[in-house]
Write a protein that holds these residues in place. Structure first.
Motif, short mmCIF file in Angstrom:
data_model
loop_
_atom_site.label_atom_id
_atom_site.label_comp_id
_atom_site.label_asym_id
_atom_site.label_seq_id
_atom_site.Cartn_x
_atom_site.Cartn_y
_atom_site.Cartn_z
N ALA A 38 0.79 -1.44 -0.05
CA ALA A 38 0.04 0.10 -0.06
C ALA A 38 0.99 1.15 -0.20
CB ALA A 38 -0.97 0.09 1.28
N LEU A 42 0.48 4.14 -2.80
CA LEU A 42 -0.18 5.59 -2.35
C LEU A 42 1.00 6.76 -2.52
CD1 LEU A 42 -1.74 4.28 1.17
CD2 LEU A 42 -2.94 4.88 -1.12
N LYS A 43 2.17 6.19 -2.44
CA LYS A 43 3.25 7.17 -2.77
C LYS A 43 3.21 7.67 -3.88
CE LYS A 43 7.96 8.05 -1.68
NZ LYS A 43 9.15 7.40 -1.09
N LEU A 46 -1.97 8.78 -4.82
CA LEU A 46 -2.85 8.78 -3.47
C LEU A 46 -4.42 8.66 -4.20
CD1 LEU A 46 -3.77 8.43 -0.44
CD2 LEU A 46 -3.72 10.94 -0.46
N THR A 49 -5.18 5.66 -6.46
CA THR A 49 -5.19 4.44 -5.72
C THR A 49 -6.67 4.38 -4.97
OG1 THR A 49 -2.64 4.43 -5.39
CG2 THR A 49 -3.94 3.00 -3.96
N LEU A 50 -7.10 5.41 -4.48
CA LEU A 50 -8.26 5.46 -3.33
C LEU A 50 -9.50 5.47 -4.34
CD1 LEU A 50 -7.80 7.81 -0.58
CD2 LEU A 50 -7.71 5.25 -0.54
N VAL A 87 -5.65 -2.24 1.08
CA VAL A 87 -4.93 -1.06 0.55
C VAL A 87 -5.80 0.21 0.99
CG1 VAL A 87 -4.02 0.45 -1.22
CG2 VAL A 87 -3.78 -2.14 -1.24
N GLY A 91 -4.56 3.98 2.95
CA GLY A 91 -4.83 4.99 2.00
C GLY A 91 -5.94 6.18 2.62
N TRP A 92 -7.06 5.74 3.20
CA TRP A 92 -7.79 6.63 4.08
C TRP A 92 -6.89 7.24 5.21
CZ3 TRP A 92 -10.95 9.48 1.80
CH2 TRP A 92 -11.87 8.80 0.87
N CYS A 95 -4.84 9.78 3.58
CA CYS A 95 -5.51 11.01 3.19
C CYS A 95 -6.03 11.83 4.36
CB CYS A 95 -6.90 10.38 2.44
SG CYS A 95 -7.92 11.75 1.59
N SER A 110 3.40 9.65 3.78
CA SER A 110 3.54 8.79 2.87
C SER A 110 5.22 7.86 3.05
CB SER A 110 4.01 9.49 1.64
OG SER A 110 4.17 8.75 0.51
#
Length: 118
Positions: A38, A42-43, A46, A49-50, A87, A91-92, A95, A110
């Protein structure tokens, strides 16, 4: 896998206890791998991915409707579910960190997520 996973696998796919245990072990391993990967995803991006992960889960759910009675495709789909769904919480969290603490801290967040995947 959400709480409907076991009844679905038992009633629709027709797995026995040993098969269910093996499938859930696969899901757990896939979730671990997904959480580890993840940070890298995400890096890179973001928002993408979300956005993509829930869409992939929707496709997997639709595929389970069609192939849920067949053991091998169901095992693969449920395992992928474990990977993709793991993941999203990472991510959340990232975020939320970006939103609350700002861009500079997002880099730190990150990095934390990325270091977790190493």
């Amino acid at each position: 896998m959400p709480c409907f996973g076991n009844p679905f696998l038992e009633d629709v796919t027709g797995v026995d206890v040993n098969q269910l245990s093996a499938i859930l072990l696969d899901v757990g391993i896939a979730s671990f791998v997904g959480t580890s990967v993840a940070g890298m995803l995400l890096k890179r991006n973001l928002p993408l991915t979300l956005t993509v992960m829930p869409l992939l889960l929707s496709l997997l759910a639709a595929a389970l409707v069609g192939w849920g009675q067949i053991l091998l495709p169901t095992t693969l789909l449920v395992t992928l579910w474990g990977f993709f769904s793991s993941v999203i919480p990472v991510g959340w969290s990232l975020c939320s960190l970006v939103t609350v603490l700002g861009v500079r801290s997002a880099t730190l967040g990150s990095q934390i997520a990325y270091d977790h995947s190493s």
